[in-house]
Design a protein around this motif. Structure first.
Motif, PDB file in Angstrom:
ATOM      1  N   UNK A  92     -80.135 -52.181  70.718  1.00 48.92           N
ATOM      2  CA  UNK A  92     -78.875 -51.667  71.261  1.00 48.92           C
ATOM      3  C   UNK A  92     -77.680 -52.436  70.723  1.00 48.92           C
ATOM      4  N   UNK A  93     -77.812 -53.746  70.551  1.00 50.24           N
ATOM      5  CA  UNK A  93     -76.734 -54.533  69.943  1.00 50.24           C
ATOM      6  C   UNK A  93     -76.456 -54.044  68.526  1.00 50.24           C
ATOM      7  N   UNK A  94     -77.507 -53.743  67.775  1.00 53.08           N
ATOM      8  CA  UNK A  94     -77.341 -53.245  66.412  1.00 53.08           C
ATOM      9  C   UNK A  94     -76.661 -51.872  66.419  1.00 53.08           C
ATOM     10  N   UNK A  95     -77.045 -51.012  67.365  1.00 49.95           N
ATOM     11  CA  UNK A  95     -76.414 -49.683  67.476  1.00 49.95           C
ATOM     12  C   UNK A  95     -74.948 -49.836  67.828  1.00 49.95           C
ATOM     13  N   UNK A  96     -74.648 -50.770  68.736  1.00 51.78           N
ATOM     14  CA  UNK A  96     -73.260 -51.000  69.127  1.00 51.78           C
ATOM     15  C   UNK A  96     -72.426 -51.467  67.935  1.00 51.78           C
ATOM     16  N   UNK A  97     -72.953 -52.371  67.139  1.00 55.48           N
ATOM     17  CA  UNK A  97     -72.240 -52.840  65.943  1.00 55.48           C
ATOM     18  C   UNK A  97     -72.038 -51.678  64.971  1.00 55.48           C
ATOM     19  N   UNK A  98     -73.057 -50.863  64.793  1.00 52.85           N
ATOM     20  CA  UNK A  98     -72.946 -49.704  63.889  1.00 52.85           C
ATOM     21  C   UNK A  98     -71.863 -48.750  64.378  1.00 52.85           C
ATOM     22  N   UNK A  99     -71.835 -48.467  65.681  1.00 54.56           N
ATOM     23  CA  UNK A  99     -70.813 -47.580  66.228  1.00 54.56           C
ATOM     24  C   UNK A  99     -69.422 -48.190  66.082  1.00 54.56           C
ATOM     25  N   UNK A 100     -69.337 -49.493  66.240  1.00 49.91           N
ATOM     26  CA  UNK A 100     -68.064 -50.188  66.066  1.00 49.91           C
ATOM     27  C   UNK A 100     -67.536 -49.986  64.644  1.00 49.91           C
ATOM     28  N   UNK A 101     -68.414 -50.185  63.653  1.00 48.00           N
ATOM     29  CA  UNK A 101     -67.981 -50.023  62.263  1.00 48.00           C
ATOM     30  C   UNK A 101     -67.699 -48.561  61.935  1.00 48.00           C
ATOM     31  N   UNK A 102     -68.443 -47.644  62.512  1.00 50.18           N
ATOM     32  CA  UNK A 102     -68.147 -46.214  62.319  1.00 50.18           C
ATOM     33  C   UNK A 102     -66.762 -45.867  62.861  1.00 50.18           C
ATOM     34  N   UNK A 103     -66.438 -46.431  64.016  1.00 49.79           N
ATOM     35  CA  UNK A 103     -65.120 -46.202  64.603  1.00 49.79           C
ATOM     36  C   UNK A 103     -64.027 -46.774  63.720  1.00 49.79           C
ATOM     37  N   UNK A 104     -64.225 -47.989  63.220  1.00 46.88           N
ATOM     38  CA  UNK A 104     -63.249 -48.612  62.321  1.00 46.88           C
ATOM     39  C   UNK A 104     -63.050 -47.753  61.072  1.00 46.88           C
ATOM     40  N   UNK A 105     -64.141 -47.256  60.527  1.00 42.44           N
ATOM     41  CA  UNK A 105     -64.074 -46.406  59.337  1.00 42.44           C
ATOM     42  C   UNK A 105     -63.297 -45.132  59.639  1.00 42.44           C
TER      43      UNK A 105
END
Length: 151
Positions: free
Chosen positions: A99-112
């Motif tokens: 879940x931490x990895x998914x959260x980081x991925x979603x964070x970077x997707x949002x930034x992108x």
């Protein structure tokens, strides 16, 4: 006419021609009555139209909410399946790690997403490894507080 030896039993009136002012007054009365009735009918039609618009808007919002709820449920189901599959396939990882990895991925997707649209306003977001952990902690604390408040 009886003085003259005539008795009038019945009279047939074929054409009555009232005075012009009487005709005008009668026409105005009829026109006013028709105008009042037309105004009532128009107001009733407008009321019905507004009610139907409100009903359609409420139905649209309800269906939109149902769609969003289904979308979120599908996301949660997908995440659950991904966490279980990842935890089983990669030894030593816990569901929290996934879940931490998914959260980081979603964070970077949002930034992108924010950076890829030229019409976006400038948004300042703390960025760095610690910022992601802070976001993770804030989300987790919010969920825990919400869960505690619902009991």
């Amino acid at each position: 006419m009886t003085n003259y030896g005539w008795e009038i039993v019945q009279t047939l009136i074929v054409d009555v021609e009232p005075d012009e002012t009487v005709k005008r007054a009668m026409n105005e009365i009829n026109a006013a009555q028709r105008s009042r009735q037309a105004t009532r009918e128009k107001a009733e039609a407008e009321k019905l139209l507004q009610v139907k618009r409100a009903e359609a808007d409420a139905e649209s919002k309800y269906l939109g909410g149902v769609g969003i709820a289904r979308q979120r449920q599908a996301i949660v189901d997908g995440l659950r399946e991904s966490v279980v599959a990842f935890s089983h396939n990669v030894p030593g990882t816990s569901p929290k790690d996934v879940l931490d990895m998914v959260l980081v991925t979603q964070y970077f997707d949002t930034m992108k997403e924010i950076g890829s649209h030229s019409k976006n306003s400038t948004v300042f977001i703390p960025h760095g490894p610690g910022a992601v952990k802070d976001v993770d902690d804030q989300i987790r604390n919010g969920l825990l507080q919400g869960h505690a408040g619902s009991h």
